[in-house]
Design a protein around this motif. Structure first.
Motif, PDB file in Angstrom:
ATOM      1  N   SER A 152       0.801  -1.237   0.000  1.00 51.88           N
ATOM      2  CA  SER A 152       0.000   0.000   0.000  1.00 51.88           C
ATOM      3  C   SER A 152       0.832   1.285   0.000  1.00 51.88           C
ATOM      4  O   SER A 152       0.497   2.235  -0.725  1.00 51.88           O
ATOM      5  N   PRO A 153       1.919   1.382   0.802  1.00 49.96           N
ATOM      6  CA  PRO A 153       2.704   2.625   0.748  1.00 49.96           C
ATOM      7  C   PRO A 153       3.283   2.888  -0.649  1.00 49.96           C
ATOM      8  O   PRO A 153       3.386   4.043  -1.074  1.00 49.96           O
ATOM      9  N   TRP A 154       3.610   1.819  -1.372  1.00 50.37           N
ATOM     10  CA  TRP A 154       4.131   2.004  -2.741  1.00 50.37           C
ATOM     11  C   TRP A 154       3.022   2.479  -3.671  1.00 50.37           C
ATOM     12  O   TRP A 154       3.245   3.310  -4.560  1.00 50.37           O
ATOM     13  N   THR A 155       1.831   1.937  -3.461  1.00 52.25           N
ATOM     14  CA  THR A 155       0.693   2.395  -4.282  1.00 52.25           C
ATOM     15  C   THR A 155       0.460   3.879  -4.036  1.00 52.25           C
ATOM     16  O   THR A 155       0.281   4.654  -4.985  1.00 52.25           O
ATOM     17  N   ALA A 156       0.488   4.266  -2.762  1.00 54.63           N
ATOM     18  CA  ALA A 156       0.261   5.676  -2.426  1.00 54.63           C
ATOM     19  C   ALA A 156       1.342   6.563  -3.049  1.00 54.63           C
ATOM     20  O   ALA A 156       1.044   7.641  -3.575  1.00 54.63           O
ATOM     21  N   ARG A 157       2.580   6.090  -3.000  1.00 54.76           N
ATOM     22  CA  ARG A 157       3.673   6.898  -3.574  1.00 54.76           C
ATOM     23  C   ARG A 157       3.475   7.097  -5.083  1.00 54.76           C
ATOM     24  O   ARG A 157       3.686   8.192  -5.609  1.00 54.76           O
ATOM     25  N   GLY A 158       3.054   6.030  -5.772  1.00 52.40           N
ATOM     26  CA  GLY A 158       2.810   6.145  -7.216  1.00 52.40           C
ATOM     27  C   GLY A 158       1.669   7.099  -7.516  1.00 52.40           C
ATOM     28  O   GLY A 158       1.751   7.922  -8.436  1.00 52.40           O
ATOM     29  N   VAL A 159       0.598   7.012  -6.735  1.00 58.41           N
ATOM     30  CA  VAL A 159      -0.549   7.909  -6.948  1.00 58.41           C
ATOM     31  C   VAL A 159      -0.116   9.355  -6.697  1.00 58.41           C
ATOM     32  O   VAL A 159      -0.467  10.262  -7.456  1.00 58.41           O
ATOM     33  N   PHE A 160       0.661   9.546  -5.650  1.00 58.49           N
ATOM     34  CA  PHE A 160       1.145  10.897  -5.329  1.00 58.49           C
ATOM     35  C   PHE A 160       1.976  11.452  -6.491  1.00 58.49           C
ATOM     36  O   PHE A 160       1.791  12.600  -6.907  1.00 58.49           O
ATOM     37  N   GLU A 161       2.878  10.630  -7.027  1.00 56.75           N
ATOM     38  CA  GLU A 161       3.732  11.073  -8.144  1.00 56.75           C
ATOM     39  C   GLU A 161       2.880  11.408  -9.371  1.00 56.75           C
ATOM     40  O   GLU A 161       3.126  12.398 -10.069  1.00 56.75           O
ATOM     41  N   ALA A 162       1.887  10.552  -9.635  1.00 51.82           N
ATOM     42  CA  ALA A 162       0.993  10.796 -10.778  1.00 51.82           C
ATOM     43  C   ALA A 162       0.228  12.102 -10.582  1.00 51.82           C
ATOM     44  O   ALA A 162       0.075  12.906 -11.510  1.00 51.82           O
ATOM     45  N   MET A 163      -0.225  12.327  -9.353  1.00 52.13           N
ATOM     46  CA  MET A 163      -0.999  13.536  -9.039  1.00 52.13           C
ATOM     47  C   MET A 163      -0.141  14.788  -9.181  1.00 52.13           C
ATOM     48  O   MET A 163      -0.597  15.835  -9.644  1.00 52.13           O
ATOM     49  N   ARG A 164       1.105  14.664  -8.782  1.00 49.03           N
ATOM     50  CA  ARG A 164       2.044  15.791  -8.889  1.00 49.03           C
ATOM     51  C   ARG A 164       2.170  16.226 -10.361  1.00 49.03           C
ATOM     52  O   ARG A 164       2.083  17.412 -10.683  1.00 49.03           O
ATOM     53  N   VAL A 165       2.318  15.237 -11.252  1.00 48.75           N
ATOM     54  CA  VAL A 165       2.420  15.550 -12.684  1.00 48.75           C
ATOM     55  C   VAL A 165       1.098  16.124 -13.188  1.00 48.75           C
ATOM     56  O   VAL A 165       1.079  17.105 -13.947  1.00 48.75           O
ATOM     57  N   GLY A 166      -0.007  15.538 -12.740  1.00 48.97           N
ATOM     58  CA  GLY A 166      -1.321  16.047 -13.147  1.00 48.97           C
ATOM     59  C   GLY A 166      -1.503  17.496 -12.741  1.00 48.97           C
ATOM     60  O   GLY A 166      -2.006  18.320 -13.514  1.00 48.97           O
ATOM     61  N   ALA A 167      -1.078  17.829 -11.513  1.00 44.48           N
ATOM     62  CA  ALA A 167      -1.215  19.210 -11.023  1.00 44.48           C
ATOM     63  C   ALA A 167      -0.368  20.167 -11.862  1.00 44.48           C
ATOM     64  O   ALA A 167      -0.788  21.288 -12.168  1.00 44.48           O
ATOM     65  N   GLU A 168       0.822  19.704 -12.244  1.00 43.40           N
ATOM     66  CA  GLU A 168       1.670  20.552 -13.105  1.00 43.40           C
ATOM     67  C   GLU A 168       0.962  20.855 -14.414  1.00 43.40           C
ATOM     68  O   GLU A 168       0.975  21.980 -14.906  1.00 43.40           O
ATOM     69  N   ARG A 169       0.345  19.825 -15.000  1.00 42.86           N
ATOM     70  CA  ARG A 169      -0.323  20.001 -16.302  1.00 42.86           C
ATOM     71  C   ARG A 169      -1.595  20.842 -16.190  1.00 42.86           C
ATOM     72  O   ARG A 169      -1.848  21.719 -17.001  1.00 42.86           O
ATOM     73  N   VAL A 170      -2.414  20.536 -15.175  1.00 39.41           N
ATOM     74  CA  VAL A 170      -3.744  21.161 -15.091  1.00 39.41           C
ATOM     75  C   VAL A 170      -3.676  22.542 -14.449  1.00 39.41           C
ATOM     76  O   VAL A 170      -4.298  23.493 -14.919  1.00 39.41           O
ATOM     77  N   PHE A 171      -2.909  22.652 -13.352  1.00 41.45           N
ATOM     78  CA  PHE A 171      -2.915  23.920 -12.593  1.00 41.45           C
ATOM     79  C   PHE A 171      -1.613  24.703 -12.759  1.00 41.45           C
ATOM     80  O   PHE A 171      -1.484  25.798 -12.220  1.00 41.45           O
ATOM     81  N   GLU A 172      -0.658  24.072 -13.445  1.00 44.79           N
ATOM     82  CA  GLU A 172       0.664  24.688 -13.653  1.00 44.79           C
ATOM     83  C   GLU A 172       1.284  25.088 -12.325  1.00 44.79           C
ATOM     84  O   GLU A 172       1.833  26.174 -12.167  1.00 44.79           O
ATOM     85  N   ARG A 173       1.162  24.195 -11.349  1.00 44.11           N
ATOM     86  CA  ARG A 173       1.768  24.461 -10.041  1.00 44.11           C
ATOM     87  C   ARG A 173       1.969  23.154  -9.273  1.00 44.11           C
ATOM     88  O   ARG A 173       1.477  22.095  -9.677  1.00 44.11           O
ATOM     89  N   GLU A 174       2.681  23.272  -8.156  1.00 44.15           N
ATOM     90  CA  GLU A 174       2.889  22.107  -7.300  1.00 44.15           C
ATOM     91  C   GLU A 174       1.639  21.840  -6.462  1.00 44.15           C
ATOM     92  O   GLU A 174       0.710  22.646  -6.447  1.00 44.15           O
ATOM     93  N   LEU A 175       1.673  20.741  -5.724  1.00 42.26           N
ATOM     94  CA  LEU A 175       0.489  20.357  -4.942  1.00 42.26           C
ATOM     95  C   LEU A 175       0.268  21.269  -3.731  1.00 42.26           C
ATOM     96  O   LEU A 175      -0.861  21.382  -3.234  1.00 42.26           O
ATOM     97  N   SER A 176       1.314  21.920  -3.280  1.00 39.01           N
ATOM     98  CA  SER A 176       1.210  22.802  -2.115  1.00 39.01           C
ATOM     99  C   SER A 176       0.105  23.846  -2.335  1.00 39.01           C
ATOM    100  O   SER A 176       0.096  24.542  -3.352  1.00 39.01           O
ATOM    101  N   GLY A 177      -0.825  23.911  -1.392  1.00 37.79           N
ATOM    102  CA  GLY A 177      -1.898  24.911  -1.482  1.00 37.79           C
ATOM    103  C   GLY A 177      -3.125  24.421  -2.229  1.00 37.79           C
ATOM    104  O   GLY A 177      -4.178  25.054  -2.159  1.00 37.79           O
ATOM    105  N   LEU A 178      -3.018  23.306  -2.951  1.00 39.55           N
ATOM    106  CA  LEU A 178      -4.193  22.772  -3.641  1.00 39.55           C
ATOM    107  C   LEU A 178      -5.023  21.950  -2.644  1.00 39.55           C
ATOM    108  O   LEU A 178      -4.491  21.415  -1.658  1.00 39.55           O
ATOM    109  N   THR A 179      -6.314  21.823  -2.923  1.00 39.14           N
ATOM    110  CA  THR A 179      -7.192  21.048  -2.041  1.00 39.14           C
ATOM    111  C   THR A 179      -7.509  19.718  -2.713  1.00 39.14           C
ATOM    112  O   THR A 179      -7.938  19.681  -3.873  1.00 39.14           O
ATOM    113  N   VAL A 180      -7.273  18.640  -1.967  1.00 39.66           N
ATOM    114  CA  VAL A 180      -7.500  17.299  -2.503  1.00 39.66           C
ATOM    115  C   VAL A 180      -8.601  16.616  -1.691  1.00 39.66           C
ATOM    116  O   VAL A 180      -8.517  16.539  -0.459  1.00 39.66           O
TER     117      VAL A 180
END
Ligand code: NAD
Length: 350
Positions: free
Chosen positions: A147-175
């Protein structure tokens, strides 16, 4: 471009498990052996009807074929789905019976944890077969709870998604995280560390209340989580979180989570696209667990796992780029990319 109405292709083999003496009642579905043995976890859940059991096993096994292929693993797709007995039962006896069923498949199916199963269950399975992973961590070897590896992969995927969609890091975004079980909890911790704000929902108070307190998360009812004011929606509970109603009500502009089979039907990918919501396909984001399980089964070192899980980020970037370039949904493009991998092996073998 419209999604295919269904992706479901026939399984190679479907084994019905039924042993009233131990309470074992389930299905092992092997979808594809093109890339290697069929690998996928064992789900233990309350299924009212045998038909639901079979449908879930088939969909999950197929999803594993795509997930393993795109993650570059030498495994085909398979899954076991077991029905939790209504009467009292001996858990160790039931999982040993399941282990014998896995062993009878001679290595064509490799099992591990999924929703409702634990490391302790897999230890019982391991008393009957060697075709099991997700066993306790051993120094110098890959393995342990995936499970921790699954979470790490999802986090990494989300980080890239945030860069593409919001053009920013995850800091300050609401999940908004739907389901704070094994993966959801680990994901929430990573997100809090990265400075994201959290809204969480889980029907189980034991799973959510302490987490809300520790991470200062906002708690909402499970029925509301998909529609809250959030930048990102992270489905980390069961299948089908993305359906006509939830997508229509969604405020988030990015969906990225751990749950398998998030799309209730494939056409929901088009609905998401039409609403301007970027969807990172579940099996691309949540491959971390199977990457760990595969490395454990192949007796590899832990650093192999970290490298492969971190490769999820560039894979998501390439997928989103290709989808944007071609004007198609990331779900459709991911399916094609996985099918190319599977077909490529078929061509090399021919
Ligand atoms: P888990 O059983 O530990 O957690 C699931 C959580 O979802 C539970 O706390 C449950 O109470 C909650 N839940 C159920 N219905 C809900 C609802 N309607 N709203 C909100 N919460 C709800 O399971 P997990 O291991 O954390 O896995 C979560 C999802 O990720 C599953 O779909 C699983 O198949 C998938 N997944 C898990 C892994 C892994 O490594 N564990 C790997 C790949 C995919």
């Amino acid at each position: 471009m419209v999604s295919r109405p269904t992706r479901l292709t026939p399984p190679l083999e479907c084994v019905r498990l039924f042993d009233p003496a131990t309470g074992l009642d389930g299905v092992i579905a092997i979808h594809s052996l093109a890339l290697g043995p069929g690998a996928g976890g064992c789900r233990f859940w309350d299924y009212p009807h045998a038909d639901d059991l079979l449908a879930d096993a088939l969909r999950l096994a197929e999803g594993m074929s795509y997930k393993n292929a795109l993650a570059g693993l030498p495994f085909g797709g398979a899954k076991a789905v077991l029905r939790r007995p209504a009467e009292s039962f001996d858990r160790a006896t039931l999982f040993r019976a399941f282990g014998r069923a896995v062993d009878a498949l001679g290595g064509n199916y490799v099992t591990a944890e999924d929703v409702g199963t634990s490391v302790a269950d897999m230890q019982e399975v391991a008393r009957q077969t060697r075709h099991v992973a997700g066993l306790p961590f051993r120094e110098g070897r890959a393995g342990g709870n995936p499970s921790p590896w699954t979470a790490r992969g999802v986090f990494e995927a989300m980080r890239v998604g945030a860069e593409r969609v919001f053009e920013r890091e995850l800091s300050g975004l609401t999940v908004a995280v739907q389901g704070t079980g094994q993966v959801g909890t680990n994901l929430c911790r990573l997100l809090a560390d990265a400075g994201a704000r959290l809204i969480i929902a889980d029907p189980n108070p034991l799973r959510r209340d302490r987490l809300k307190h520790i991470l200062d998360a906002q708690l909402v009812d499970s029925t509301e989580i998909a529609a809250v004011e959030a930048d990102i929606f992270a489905p980390c509970a069961l299948s089908g979180a993305l359906n006509e109603a939830s997508v229509a009500a969604m405020k988030a502009r990015l969906v990225c989570g751990a749950a398998n089979n998030q799309l209730a039907v494939p056409a929901i990918a088009d609905r998401l696209m039409a609403r301007g919501i970027t969807y990172i396909p579940d099996y691309v984001a949540n491959a971390g667990g199977i990457i760990s399980v595969a490395a454990e089964y192949l007796a590899e070192k832990p650093d192999h796992v970290a490298g492969r899980v971190d490769a999820i980020a560039p894979r998501v970037a390439a997928l989103l780029d290709r989808a944007a370039l071609e004007g198609r949904s990331p779900a459709l493009v991911a399916d094609e990319m996985a099918e190319e991998v599977i077909a490529g092996v078929g061509r090399r073998a021919a």
